[in-house]
Design a protein around this motif. Structure first.
Motif, PDB file in Angstrom:
ATOM      1  N   LEU A  64      51.851  54.412  36.831  1.00 44.80           N
ATOM      2  CA  LEU A  64      52.614  55.310  37.411  1.00 44.80           C
ATOM      3  C   LEU A  64      53.937  55.803  36.154  1.00 44.80           C
ATOM      4  N   VAL A  65      54.428  55.146  35.624  1.00 40.84           N
ATOM      5  CA  VAL A  65      55.359  55.465  34.411  1.00 40.84           C
ATOM      6  C   VAL A  65      54.784  56.505  33.434  1.00 40.84           C
ATOM      7  N   GLU A  67      52.597  58.568  34.557  1.00 39.71           N
ATOM      8  CA  GLU A  67      52.049  59.514  35.213  1.00 39.71           C
ATOM      9  C   GLU A  67      50.443  59.926  34.988  1.00 39.71           C
ATOM     10  N   ARG A 196      59.336  61.759  28.539  1.00 40.30           N
ATOM     11  CA  ARG A 196      59.268  61.894  29.899  1.00 40.30           C
ATOM     12  C   ARG A 196      58.907  60.560  30.573  1.00 40.30           C
ATOM     13  N   ARG A 197      58.144  59.704  29.795  1.00 39.75           N
ATOM     14  CA  ARG A 197      57.667  58.182  30.236  1.00 39.75           C
ATOM     15  C   ARG A 197      59.080  57.552  30.323  1.00 39.75           C
ATOM     16  N   THR A 198      60.137  57.657  29.512  1.00 37.88           N
ATOM     17  CA  THR A 198      61.316  56.962  29.678  1.00 37.88           C
ATOM     18  C   THR A 198      61.949  57.333  30.962  1.00 37.88           C
ATOM     19  N   GLU A 199      61.943  58.662  31.470  1.00 39.35           N
ATOM     20  CA  GLU A 199      62.780  59.059  32.463  1.00 39.35           C
ATOM     21  C   GLU A 199      61.971  58.854  33.701  1.00 39.35           C
ATOM     22  N   VAL A 200      60.669  58.748  33.761  1.00 39.23           N
ATOM     23  CA  VAL A 200      60.102  58.097  34.846  1.00 39.23           C
ATOM     24  C   VAL A 200      60.371  56.888  34.940  1.00 39.23           C
ATOM     25  N   LEU A 203      63.480  56.535  36.772  1.00 41.79           N
ATOM     26  CA  LEU A 203      63.483  56.988  38.134  1.00 41.79           C
ATOM     27  C   LEU A 203      62.889  55.685  39.238  1.00 41.79           C
ATOM     28  N   HIS A 204      61.866  55.144  38.670  1.00 40.31           N
ATOM     29  CA  HIS A 204      61.282  53.954  39.370  1.00 40.31           C
ATOM     30  C   HIS A 204      61.859  52.775  39.346  1.00 40.31           C
TER      31      HIS A 204
END
Length: 214
Positions: A64-65, A67, A196-200, A203-204
């Motif tokens: 998930l993280v 993507e 981007r993985r840190t951002e996601v 987010l979750h």
């Protein structure tokens, strides 16, 4: 209404984020060059264990993280022949599940060339021919038999992830020239992908995962 198929069976009212991903914690995705990615993994034998259930939860959270649409156990550093998947096809059909000890059977002779990428090769992708129609056989984490037939995108995912369990990355199937280009591009894009993985993760509401410099 779109169809959701979990472990090969159609379900209703399936959440956007799988329950496993909600329960799990995000782990670091291993990267090309790490030994665990380049050797055939061990068969799963401890079926029904809490450790195995936790691993599947963590793999879903990691996917998930990051993507991704598929993730193998050795992509989180675990030497087991196991993968998870969560992908939606162009017709809206969503497929979610896991397979342990997978074996691929190619059905028919038709192939398809599509761009393929990998979470363990962060950033770039490359066109790659694969069989269009396959069947994967294996077991679930309780040890029950799993047989899934797939075409197109899902078939590619099953082949890609089964390759991981056998110690092979998609770049191993490319020409030397294409592989060299992918690895060069990875060095340019890796930092952006990790950010981007840190951002996601945030987010979750997952703890971001640190990645070492290459």
């Amino acid at each position: 209404m779109s169809t959701t198929i979990v472990q090969g069976s159609e379900v209703e009212d399936y959440p956007a984020v799988p329950p496993e991903a909600v329960r799990g914690r995000a782990l670091r995705v291993t990267e090309i060059g790490e030994d665990v990615l380049h050797e055939r993994c061990a068969d799963v034998t401890a079926f029904g264990s809490e450790e195995l259930r936790t691993l599947v939860d963590d793999m879903f959270a990691t996917m998930l993280v990051a993507e991704g649409v598929g993730l193998a156990a050795n992509q989180v550093g675990v030497d087991l022949r196991l993968f998870v998947y969560d992908l939606t096809e162009s017709d809206g059909a969503r497929h979610v599940g896991h397979v342990a000890n997978p074996e691929i059977e190619v059905l028919g002779t038709e192939t398809e060339e599509v761009e393929e990428g990998c979470l363990s090769v962060p950033g770039p992708g490359a066109d790659l021919f694969r069989p269009l129609h396959v069947r994967v056989r294996g077991v679930d984490i309780a040890g029950a038999p799993v047989t899934l037939e797939a075409e197109g995108y899902l078939a590619r995912c099953f082949q890609h992830e089964t390759d991981h369990t056998n110690g092979r990355l998609y770049v191993d199937l490319l020409s030397k020239r294409a592989r060299k280009r992918v690895l060069r591009d990875m060095e340019d894009l890796r930092e952006e992908v990790i950010e981007r993985r840190t951002e996601v993760a945030l987010l979750h509401e997952k703890e971001p995962v640190p990645y070492p410099p290459r």
